[in-house]
Each structure stands twice: as C-alpha cells, then as structure tokens.
Write an enzyme that holds these catalytic residues in place. Structure first.
Site, PDB file in Angstrom:
ATOM      1  N   ALA A  96       0.808  -1.221   0.000  1.00 16.96           N
ATOM      2  CA  ALA A  96       0.000   0.000   0.000  1.00 16.96           C
ATOM      3  C   ALA A  96       0.839   1.268   0.000  1.00 16.96           C
ATOM      4  O   ALA A  96       0.350   2.333  -0.360  1.00 16.96           O
ATOM      5  CB  ALA A  96      -0.916   0.004   1.225  1.00 16.96           C
ATOM      6  N   LYS A  97       2.090   1.165   0.441  1.00 16.36           N
ATOM      7  CA  LYS A  97       3.024   2.294   0.475  1.00 16.36           C
ATOM      8  C   LYS A  97       2.416   3.509   1.164  1.00 16.36           C
ATOM      9  O   LYS A  97       2.469   4.625   0.661  1.00 16.36           O
ATOM     10  CB  LYS A  97       3.510   2.635  -0.933  1.00 16.36           C
ATOM     11  N   ARG A  98       1.857   3.259   2.335  1.00 18.53           N
ATOM     12  CA  ARG A  98       1.259   4.331   3.112  1.00 18.53           C
ATOM     13  C   ARG A  98       2.328   5.105   3.874  1.00 18.53           C
ATOM     14  O   ARG A  98       3.484   4.718   3.908  1.00 18.53           O
ATOM     15  CB  ARG A  98       0.209   3.766   4.072  1.00 18.53           C
TER      16      ARG A  98
END
Length: 281
Positions: A96-98
């Site tokens: 998700a690369k949050r």
C-alpha cells in the site's frame, strides 16, 4: 506471523517466493469477466490455489483494487480472507506504500491490521518516525519500509549523498532501526539493484528484505540470493506479472503454477548452497 515462523515456512516450502497479486481487470482472461460475478477475486483464487505449494507469501498491490472503487476493495478483502482460511501458513503483505502524519497512519494501520488482518504493510518512510510508529504497535505485524527500490527513478533521491557521502537509503536503513527491530521491520530492496545488496547487508544484516523486480522487471534472482541472503534466508522475493500473467487462456492457472514452481526450484538450490536446508540426492 513472527520471524521464526516465517523462517520455518521458508525451510518447509524450500522457497522464499512471494507472489504479487497485481490483478488488473484489463489483463485477466476475458472468460472470467464474461462468466464471473467478481472476476478479480475469481482470478486471484485460481492463482492462489495454483501457486500456494511453491510460495510462502502473497502481496496484493492495493492500487489495482482501489482503482475499481468499492467493488475492488471487496475483491481485496475476499482475497485476503480466502488465503487466511485455506492457506494459513502464507504471509500476506498489503503493498500500500502508506505513510502520513501520526493520527492518519494510525487509521491506515487500523484498517490493514484490525480489519483486513494482513501480516504486513509497505510504508514510505519519508515523513519520519511518527508516520511509521503507529504501524509498529501491533504485535507480530510487520512494517516494510521502502529503502532502495527497483524503479528507474529510484536514483533521483535514494542515492543522493549528503556532505559526508552518506546516501539517503543508508540514512533510512540506519535511522529506522531506532524505531523497530528485525522482528517487526523489513525493507524493500529492488532486485534490479544487484550487487547493492552487499551495501544493504552492511546496515541491515539480520532484517528480512522484500525484493520486487524479479521477472518482468529483469532483476536477477541469482544475484539477489548471492548478495542478499543471510543465515535465516532474510529474503522474500516477489514475482507478479511473470507468474500471474504467464497465460491468458482458460488454462492460465496451470501456467502460473509452472512459473512459480520454476522459481521455487531455483530458490531451493540457493537455500541448499547457503546451508539453510539439507541437500537431497
């Protein structure tokens, strides 16, 4: 899933393969779209059933599900639930690369770990400690920080040096280890980085590395294993398109299984070479 259990699964499966579920509605076999109420989930289910014998992890990329709105997120959650119920030994990564201010990161963490119940989530470290720590309060859940990625533009910032010659990815590796240990934190290092894995291991000798870029992006599994493997393997090597889109006919799952098995066999050889699993004649 804790680190030791993940390592045990690697030894049992003789594999450190992660299958990326980058499921694009425009690329899946057309017969699924014509016959299935939820073609994304139907595709994922078939891929998982075909490849679970040869991998230890799955990595759905959230962008492919979010792009379809509510229905796409339903497909994501159904996929995670299906893996949990039928293949409980699999490590599930939400790619998700949050990464945002603390209270926002807390909400992201709540969704992925309390609601979706994945094992790990990828996080961008750029905003620093308070953007990462909310993900680390969940026991036996993992943060996977972007360190040195496989994309062409990775050198734009990640290889920038300060006045002392220290590169940005090195700062990320060193500073982040003040926030969490190798029992709960991994790093993303792209397979296309090759011999740079030697540099990574100087700063993170014991951490697991999530390694995208093998297959369609041209990364070398041999180099990754040679320079990146440690005594507990320390690698989850992801392949997405080369496996899931190996074929687009109704027999697509069989082709995916074949590609996954080929990678698993190669990985077994590297695990034997490292002395992690015994040689079998």
């Amino acid at each position: 899933m804790n680190k030791q259990l993940l390592f045990e699964h690697i030894k049992q499966k003789q594999s450190f393969l992660c299958v990326g579920l980058d499921t694009d509605i425009k690329k899946i076999p057309k017969h699924l779209i014509q016959t299935e109420e939820d073609p994304i989930f139907a595709f994922n289910k078939a891929i998982v059933d075909a490849t679970a014998d040869f991998c230890v992890a799955y990595k759905p990329n959230l962008a492919f599900y979010e792009s379809l709105g509510v229905k796409g997120m339903e497909s994501f959650e159904k996929t995670v639930c299906y893996i949990r119920e039928n293949y409980p030994d699999q490590f599930i990564i939400a790619d998700a690369k949050r990464g945002d201010i603390g209270n926002t990161s807390e909400m992201y963490a709540r969704f992925f770990f309390d609601v979706a119940q994945v094992d790990a989530v990828t996080v961008a470290p750029y905003m620093g400690e308070d953007s990462v720590k909310p993900f680390l309060i969940y026991p036996e859940s993992w943060v996977i920080l972007l360190a040195l990625t496989s994309n062409k533009g990775s050198s734009d910032f990640q290889l920038m040096e300060d006045a002392q010659g220290e590169r940005l990815f090195e700062k990320v590796l060193k500073k982040s280890q003040e926030w969490g240990t190798d029992e709960q934190m991994m790093f993303v290092v792209g397979a296309t980085q090759g011999k740079m894995f030697k540099e990574i291991r100087k700063y993170a000798p014991n951490h697991f590395l999530l390694v995208p870029g093998v297959g369609a992006q041209g990364g070398s599994l041999k180099e990754v294993a040679q320079y990146g493997m440690n005594d507990q393997c320390g690698l989850l090597v992801n392949s997405s398109r080369a496996i899931i889109y190996a074929d687009n006919t109704p027999d697509f799952a069989s082709f995916a299984r074949r590609e996954a098995e080929l990678l698993q066999r190669e990985m077994a050889d590297y695990l034997i070479d490292k002395g992690i699993i015994p040689y079998k004649s």
